[in-house]
Design a protein around this motif. Structure first.
Motif, PDB file in Angstrom:
ATOM      1  N   GLY A 240       9.228  49.846   3.406  1.00  0.00           N
ATOM      2  CA  GLY A 240       9.832  51.065   2.877  1.00  0.00           C
ATOM      3  C   GLY A 240      11.283  51.253   3.266  1.00  0.00           C
ATOM      4  O   GLY A 240      11.804  52.376   3.223  1.00  0.00           O
ATOM      5  N   THR A 362       5.623  52.247  -0.997  1.00  0.00           N
ATOM      6  CA  THR A 362       5.118  51.931   0.338  1.00  0.00           C
ATOM      7  C   THR A 362       4.410  53.131   0.957  1.00  0.00           C
ATOM      8  O   THR A 362       3.284  53.030   1.453  1.00  0.00           O
ATOM      9  N   ALA A 363       5.075  54.270   0.931  1.00  0.00           N
ATOM     10  CA  ALA A 363       4.497  55.472   1.538  1.00  0.00           C
ATOM     11  C   ALA A 363       3.229  55.910   0.810  1.00  0.00           C
ATOM     12  O   ALA A 363       2.249  56.317   1.441  1.00  0.00           O
ATOM     13  N   LEU A 366       0.315  53.598   1.669  1.00  0.00           N
ATOM     14  CA  LEU A 366      -0.137  53.824   3.045  1.00  0.00           C
ATOM     15  C   LEU A 366      -0.945  55.117   3.150  1.00  0.00           C
ATOM     16  O   LEU A 366      -1.969  55.167   3.848  1.00  0.00           O
ATOM     17  N   LEU A 367      -0.497  56.153   2.465  1.00  0.00           N
ATOM     18  CA  LEU A 367      -1.239  57.412   2.482  1.00  0.00           C
ATOM     19  C   LEU A 367      -2.623  57.240   1.875  1.00  0.00           C
ATOM     20  O   LEU A 367      -3.608  57.784   2.372  1.00  0.00           O
ATOM     21  N   VAL A 371      -3.469  56.194   6.368  1.00  0.00           N
ATOM     22  CA  VAL A 371      -2.529  56.131   7.482  1.00  0.00           C
ATOM     23  C   VAL A 371      -2.002  57.536   7.762  1.00  0.00           C
ATOM     24  O   VAL A 371      -1.691  58.290   6.850  1.00  0.00           O
ATOM     25  N   ILE A 376       3.870  57.222   9.051  1.00  0.00           N
ATOM     26  CA  ILE A 376       4.706  56.980   7.872  1.00  0.00           C
ATOM     27  C   ILE A 376       6.094  57.566   8.083  1.00  0.00           C
ATOM     28  O   ILE A 376       7.104  56.986   7.693  1.00  0.00           O
ATOM     29  N   LYS A 377       6.151  58.733   8.712  1.00  0.00           N
ATOM     30  CA  LYS A 377       7.444  59.375   9.000  1.00  0.00           C
ATOM     31  C   LYS A 377       8.320  58.473   9.866  1.00  0.00           C
ATOM     32  O   LYS A 377       9.520  58.300   9.620  1.00  0.00           O
ATOM     33  N   LEU A 379       8.028  55.179  10.199  1.00  0.00           N
ATOM     34  CA  LEU A 379       8.349  53.953   9.469  1.00  0.00           C
ATOM     35  C   LEU A 379       9.490  54.175   8.489  1.00  0.00           C
ATOM     36  O   LEU A 379      10.405  53.349   8.379  1.00  0.00           O
ATOM     37  N   LEU A 380       9.464  55.300   7.782  1.00  0.00           N
ATOM     38  CA  LEU A 380      10.501  55.568   6.775  1.00  0.00           C
ATOM     39  C   LEU A 380      11.790  56.090   7.385  1.00  0.00           C
ATOM     40  O   LEU A 380      12.834  56.075   6.735  1.00  0.00           O
ATOM     41  N   THR A 388       8.589  64.261   4.997  1.00  0.00           N
ATOM     42  CA  THR A 388       7.548  63.344   4.529  1.00  0.00           C
ATOM     43  C   THR A 388       6.429  64.100   3.833  1.00  0.00           C
ATOM     44  O   THR A 388       5.944  63.690   2.776  1.00  0.00           O
ATOM     45  N   TYR A 392       5.649  63.709  -0.387  1.00  0.00           N
ATOM     46  CA  TYR A 392       4.398  63.071  -0.808  1.00  0.00           C
ATOM     47  C   TYR A 392       3.249  64.069  -0.869  1.00  0.00           C
ATOM     48  O   TYR A 392       2.093  63.725  -0.603  1.00  0.00           O
TER      49      TYR A 392
END
Length: 435
Positions: A240, A362-363, A366-367, A371, A376-377, A379-380, A388, A392
């Motif tokens: 991501g 990507t996000a 993963l959601l 995850v 995710i926060k 990672l991005l 985030t 999403y």
């Protein structure tokens, strides 16, 4: 000394600090007194009124504000003059070059034509609200004479208005630029308050994006096999990373043995400097992320290929340390990456999307795999987890629907529940955890 009782009210001596009130030869009343000025100094001001009471009320209001610690505004110029000063002397040192360019275009196209002639000290919240309402309902093609500058008129100049209105997102952006400029004027004690903060433009709908599904992502990577940018595209879908962050990666940022990458910089093209390396978008964007085993293997293969190209190019190779380069070792232009990405989409038979939608893909994927949002926060590289969660929200709503359907099955009629479970004494069905 206390004045005698028979002295007229207009001639009584006022207390120390209350100022002076008298009638001018032209019949108007003038009140003068000392108030707080910028730099912790005091300044004598004069106000006027048609009656003694009106002039005295104006002076009392200014003295009361001064006693609360609010200095008298010192700006005498127009809004346009202050915006020009703010862009040239303040914003240029605090904004990225591309952001400053957008601010300058916003001021030139909207703020200066709409509010530029007004005095900065006399700008009111009503003025800002009226101006925003006009922007919201006015065709920009007509107002900015866009059609008149074309070689052949086809809408407004030809008598056929195209009704080109500004989007709510653009209106919010214009309003935020004005708020930023006036906020600095308050900090410099040019004006007592930021009148633009009293206006609410409403929350615009988030920008719609179309992330790739899992099947589309696999199809896209299969089509990109063998392409010089395959490793970059695979890394984009798995991590991501933003476009500029991918192009700004150096080999020194990667630890292939540990399987990690440090995101420290971004590559952008600016109007003044061309391709240039800049710090990350925010402080939170500077981060260290884990790399999937698949991407680590691809990066090692890519490194070997790049070394062979370096040896073949000889002295013409540009040694700049970038992970992803051109055939001569130079940095890749973001626009060239976009064109190659669009070509691969068309070749794969996938609908056209933005390169940034790979990050959303990507996000989203993963959601959907369960995850946690905080992972995710990180990672991005979002500054706050609220960003985030907001971006999403539609994915979380779809996941809620799946959970609600399970609960609906559990709370259904005994016959339905018994049929679904097979035995009445078995526990209600649950969703399987995805690892």
């Amino acid at each position: 000394m206390t004045p005698p009782r028979d002295t007229p009210a207009s001639r009584r001596v006022r207390a120390n600090g209350d100022g002076t009130v008298y009638q001018r030869k032209d019949g108007r009343w003038e009140a003068a007194g000392y108030v707080l000025a910028p730099g912790h100094t005091r300044k004598r001001v004069r106000v006027y009124g048609t009656t003694r009471k009106e002039a005295l009320a104006k002076l009392t209001e200014k003295i009361a504000a001064s006693n609360r610690g609010l200095p008298i505004p010192s700006a005498q110029g127009s809004v346009a003059a202050y915006l020009a000063y703010w862009l040239e002397n303040v914003a240029v040192h605090h904004l990225r070059e591309n952001t400053h360019t957008r601010y300058t275009a916003c001021v030139r196209s909207y703020l200066t034509p709409g509010l530029g002639k007004k005095k900065l000290t006399k700008l009111t919240a009503k003025d800002v609200r009226t101006w925003l309402n006009q922007l919201r309902t006015t065709c920009q093609c007509c107002t900015r004479r866009i059609d008149a500058r074309r070689s052949q008129s086809r809408c407004c100049a030809a008598g056929q208005c195209c009704r080109k209105l500004l989007s709510p997102l653009t209106l919010t952006y214009i309003h935020s630029v004005l708020k930023s400029a006036l906020e600095h004027a308050v900090r410099e004690e040019e004006i007592p308050r930021n009148v633009a903060r009293n206006i609410r433009t409403g929350t615009p709908r988030p920008r719609r994006f179309e992330p790739l599904t899992a099947d589309e992502a696999r199809q896209f990577l299969t089509t990109a096999q063998g392409h010089p940018l395959y490793t970059l595209l695979e890394l984009a879908l798995h991590t991501g990373l933003r476009k500029g962050e991918l192009l700004g990666l150096h080999w020194e940022d990667l630890d292939l043995n540990a399987g990690t990458a440090a995101v420290r910089r971004t590559l952008q093209r600016t109007s003044a400097s061309g391709l240039t390396t800049l710090p990350t978008k925010t402080r939170a964007s500077e981060r260290r992320i884990a790399l999937p085993t698949r991407c680590v293997q691809s990066l090692k293969h890519h490194q070997d290929q790049q070394q062979r190209k370096n040896e073949a190019a000889g002295s013409t190779w540009q040694h700049n340390g970038h992970v992803f380069t051109t055939t001569q070792g130079g940095p890749i232009d973001p626009s060239n990456l976009t064109r190659a990405f669009t070509t691969l989409l068309r070749k794969a038979g996938i609908r056209r999307i933005r390169f940034h939608d790979l990050r959303h893909s990507t996000a989203t994927l993963l959601l959907e795999q369960g995850v946690e949002l905080v992972v995710i926060k990180e990672l991005l590289g979002h500054a706050h987890i609220g960003v985030t969660a907001t971006v999403y929200a539609h994915v979380r709503l779809r996941l809620q629907r799946d959970v609600i359907d399970v609960l609906s099955t559990t709370l259904g009629s005994p016959e339905t529940t018994g049929t679904a479970s097979g035995r009445g004494d078995e526990p209600p069905p649950r969703t399987a955890a995805v690892r």
